[in-house]
Write a protein that holds these residues in place. Sequence first.
Motif, mmCIF file in Angstrom:
data_model
loop_
_atom_site.group_PDB
_atom_site.id
_atom_site.type_symbol
_atom_site.label_atom_id
_atom_site.label_comp_id
_atom_site.label_asym_id
_atom_site.label_seq_id
_atom_site.Cartn_x
_atom_site.Cartn_y
_atom_site.Cartn_z
ATOM 1 N N LYS A 21 0.810 -1.233 -0.186
ATOM 2 C CA LYS A 21 -0.090 -0.002 -0.095
ATOM 3 C C LYS A 21 0.749 1.148 -0.179
ATOM 4 O O LYS A 21 1.723 1.285 0.815
ATOM 5 C CB LYS A 21 -0.802 -0.060 1.014
ATOM 6 N N GLY A 24 -4.510 5.366 -0.789
ATOM 7 C CA GLY A 24 -6.167 4.923 -0.734
ATOM 8 C C GLY A 24 -6.287 3.877 -1.811
ATOM 9 O O GLY A 24 -7.310 3.030 -1.755
ATOM 10 N N ASP A 27 -6.387 0.493 -0.366
ATOM 11 C CA ASP A 27 -7.544 0.310 0.485
ATOM 12 C C ASP A 27 -8.763 -0.175 -0.173
ATOM 13 O O ASP A 27 -9.301 -0.871 0.172
ATOM 14 C CB ASP A 27 -7.614 1.383 1.398
ATOM 15 N N ARG A 305 0.084 11.628 2.414
ATOM 16 C CA ARG A 305 1.425 11.769 1.677
ATOM 17 C C ARG A 305 1.701 13.239 1.618
ATOM 18 O O ARG A 305 0.714 14.107 1.719
ATOM 19 C CB ARG A 305 1.396 11.342 0.121
ATOM 20 N N LYS A 310 -2.315 17.591 -0.926
ATOM 21 C CA LYS A 310 -2.710 17.462 0.106
ATOM 22 C C LYS A 310 -2.756 19.004 0.969
ATOM 23 O O LYS A 310 -2.989 18.921 2.296
ATOM 24 C CB LYS A 310 -2.010 16.461 0.923
ATOM 25 N N GLY A 359 7.627 9.090 7.701
ATOM 26 C CA GLY A 359 7.645 7.735 7.256
ATOM 27 C C GLY A 359 6.228 7.206 6.907
ATOM 28 O O GLY A 359 5.470 7.978 6.843
ATOM 29 N N TYR A 369 -5.491 7.929 14.621
ATOM 30 C CA TYR A 369 -7.064 8.116 14.467
ATOM 31 C C TYR A 369 -7.676 8.007 15.968
ATOM 32 O O TYR A 369 -8.684 8.863 16.111
ATOM 33 C CB TYR A 369 -7.575 7.368 13.294
ATOM 34 N N LEU A 386 -9.961 8.852 2.067
ATOM 35 C CA LEU A 386 -10.115 7.879 3.063
ATOM 36 C C LEU A 386 -9.894 8.179 4.508
ATOM 37 O O LEU A 386 -10.591 8.013 5.281
ATOM 38 C CB LEU A 386 -9.523 6.547 2.835
HETATM 39 P P1 ADP Z 1 -4.252 9.405 -1.060
HETATM 40 O O1 ADP Z 1 -4.558 7.968 -1.707
HETATM 41 O O2 ADP Z 1 -4.376 10.152 -2.077
HETATM 42 O O3 ADP Z 1 -3.003 9.119 -0.534
HETATM 43 P P2 ADP Z 1 -6.308 8.494 0.564
HETATM 44 O O4 ADP Z 1 -6.943 9.515 1.857
HETATM 45 O O5 ADP Z 1 -7.437 8.205 -0.203
HETATM 46 O O6 ADP Z 1 -5.145 9.546 0.187
HETATM 47 O O7 ADP Z 1 -5.612 7.367 1.449
HETATM 48 C C1 ADP Z 1 -4.689 7.474 2.226
HETATM 49 C C2 ADP Z 1 -4.393 6.233 2.822
HETATM 50 O O8 ADP Z 1 -3.302 5.837 3.153
HETATM 51 C C3 ADP Z 1 -5.127 5.980 4.214
HETATM 52 O O9 ADP Z 1 -5.487 4.784 4.551
HETATM 53 C C4 ADP Z 1 -4.060 6.586 5.363
HETATM 54 O O10 ADP Z 1 -4.285 6.243 6.534
HETATM 55 C C5 ADP Z 1 -2.952 5.924 4.568
HETATM 56 N N1 ADP Z 1 -1.639 6.678 4.942
HETATM 57 C C6 ADP Z 1 -1.092 7.908 4.203
HETATM 58 N N2 ADP Z 1 -0.186 8.077 4.683
HETATM 59 C C7 ADP Z 1 0.259 7.320 5.664
HETATM 60 C C8 ADP Z 1 1.672 6.998 6.287
HETATM 61 N N3 ADP Z 1 2.601 7.955 6.302
HETATM 62 N N4 ADP Z 1 1.589 6.159 7.161
HETATM 63 C C9 ADP Z 1 0.345 5.360 7.276
HETATM 64 N N5 ADP Z 1 -0.662 5.531 6.543
HETATM 65 C C10 ADP Z 1 -0.826 6.414 5.740
#
Ligand code: ADP
Length: 483
Positions: A21, A24, A27, A305, A310, A359, A369, A386
């Motif tokens: 992953k 999102g 996910d 990210r 963002k 990281g 959360y 998400l």
């Molecule tokens: P995008 O796909 O544009 O990055 P989304 O909000 O759709 O944004 O999904 C981001 C997903 O990645 C979420 O599940 C979020 O918790 C996770 N995520 C993003 N950055 C991190 C990080 N640095 N560490 C852990 N999970 C992250």
Amino acid sequence: MAARRQRRVLSVASECAPLIKTGGLADVVGALPAALEPLGWRSRILMPAYPGLLERVGRTRRLWRTDDLFGGPACVRACRYADLDLLLLDAPHLYERDGGPYVVDGHDHHDNHVRFAALSWVGARLAIEGTSDRWRPDVVHAHDWQAGLVPSYLKYAGASTPSLLTIHNIAFQGVFGPDQLDRLQLPTWDFHPDALEYHGLVSTLKAGMVHASRVSTVSPSYAEELTSAEFGFGLQGVVAMRRDRGELHGILNGIDTRVWDPATDPVIINYSADFPEPKAANRRALLEEFSLAEPSGPLAVVVTRLTHQKGVDLLLEKLPTFIESGGAVVVLGSGDPGYEYALGELAARYPQSVGLHIGYDEPLSHRMYAGADLVLVPSRFEPCGLTQLIGLRYGAVPLVAATGGLRDTVIDANPENLAQGTATGFTFGDIDPGGLGFALGRAVDLYADTEAWSRLRSQALRAPVDWGTSAAHYVALFTELLG
Ligand code: ADP
Ligand code: GLC
């Protein structure tokens, strides 16, 4: 009565949670199968066997092979992992390398166009030939530019399998030079603006948008926004063409409510909408983990990210005021080195109020959360998003820019919505420092009213974020495609 035959969908994607992953997309790809299954659709997911994945999944069965997939031998290995039916494309010459799925040392892998054209080519072959265990999909579901060529390869092979292309982010378009067409088995005769060509180059996302039976994106608002020059990133004309034919769909993402469940999450102190009290202990634990002082105002988190999309620059500008008015914040993310550096400086300036982890850390994101009062998502554009859905699920009230899927999922805490008990968070329409600052100020003010805040949190905890309705939309669309 004869049982209805279970339908089959082949999902083609570059990532899938919990195996790999970066955002999102993973996910969504990992969560949809369980949501589609009760509705009579069985999924298989085709994705690359990145380094280490075959070891992680354990035993596999080889279901398909070729001696030459764009420069080397390849095979497809099937396995069951985390309740998912995976088809891993084992092609060491394409995927066995250092770095992440797309990037190594901050740069794209030089041959990403080949790596993901290969994934798409195999997706189309599996749809046409089926696998050696006699499985052939009724519909192919291609995700983003990495799978954008699946519909094109299907078309060039004269195949009748219908396809859906889902755009998760139109900013990433899979662009490369036309000199690569032959190598990727794409016909030069279709290199023109109505098909593969995109300003003298090839775009795999555009190809998919032209050739797929239908196109969807991940929220109704983003589907509308995509037809404008501001959000369409040059592809707004193609989007509008599909919309005018009634072939564009905006289907909101959900989250996997089994993975994201504060009542059972193994890495937090559990709580629920009916028993929210233990959330406070998670808050204390998060403050402690980052050695922060107890703030008088809300504890916010950012999990993202670190990119321009963002709105990280907006945060950098407005967090000092938020902190000085009593707030605290924990940031988890990685990305643009400039943002990483600036966040480091912010944390150094406010050691008692700013926690920072640069990281990628899944368990930490869960603890954040669970501990947070607020989740901040000031995105300039957001196809769905998400983190605000996870925030709702964990009673971390989302504070979001009113764009794309953020607008579709968060109901603003204005006086009217508060009075009616429908508010679930804060939204702001002017996506600039002023807009964010104003929303943060409103959150700080409402937080001071303990009772009002607890009602808002309770509404957030009860907001629907699962896949139910959206899975039914996908099924209706797939069914329509079958005729
Ligand atoms: P995008 O796909 O544009 O990055 P989304 O909000 O759709 O944004 O999904 C981001 C997903 O990645 C979420 O599940 C979020 O918790 C996770 N995520 C993003 N950055 C991190 C990080 N640095 N560490 C852990 N999970 C992250
Ligand atoms: C993309 C988008 C995000 C969306 C995710 C899953 O990464 O940026 O808004 O939630 O895909 O569809």
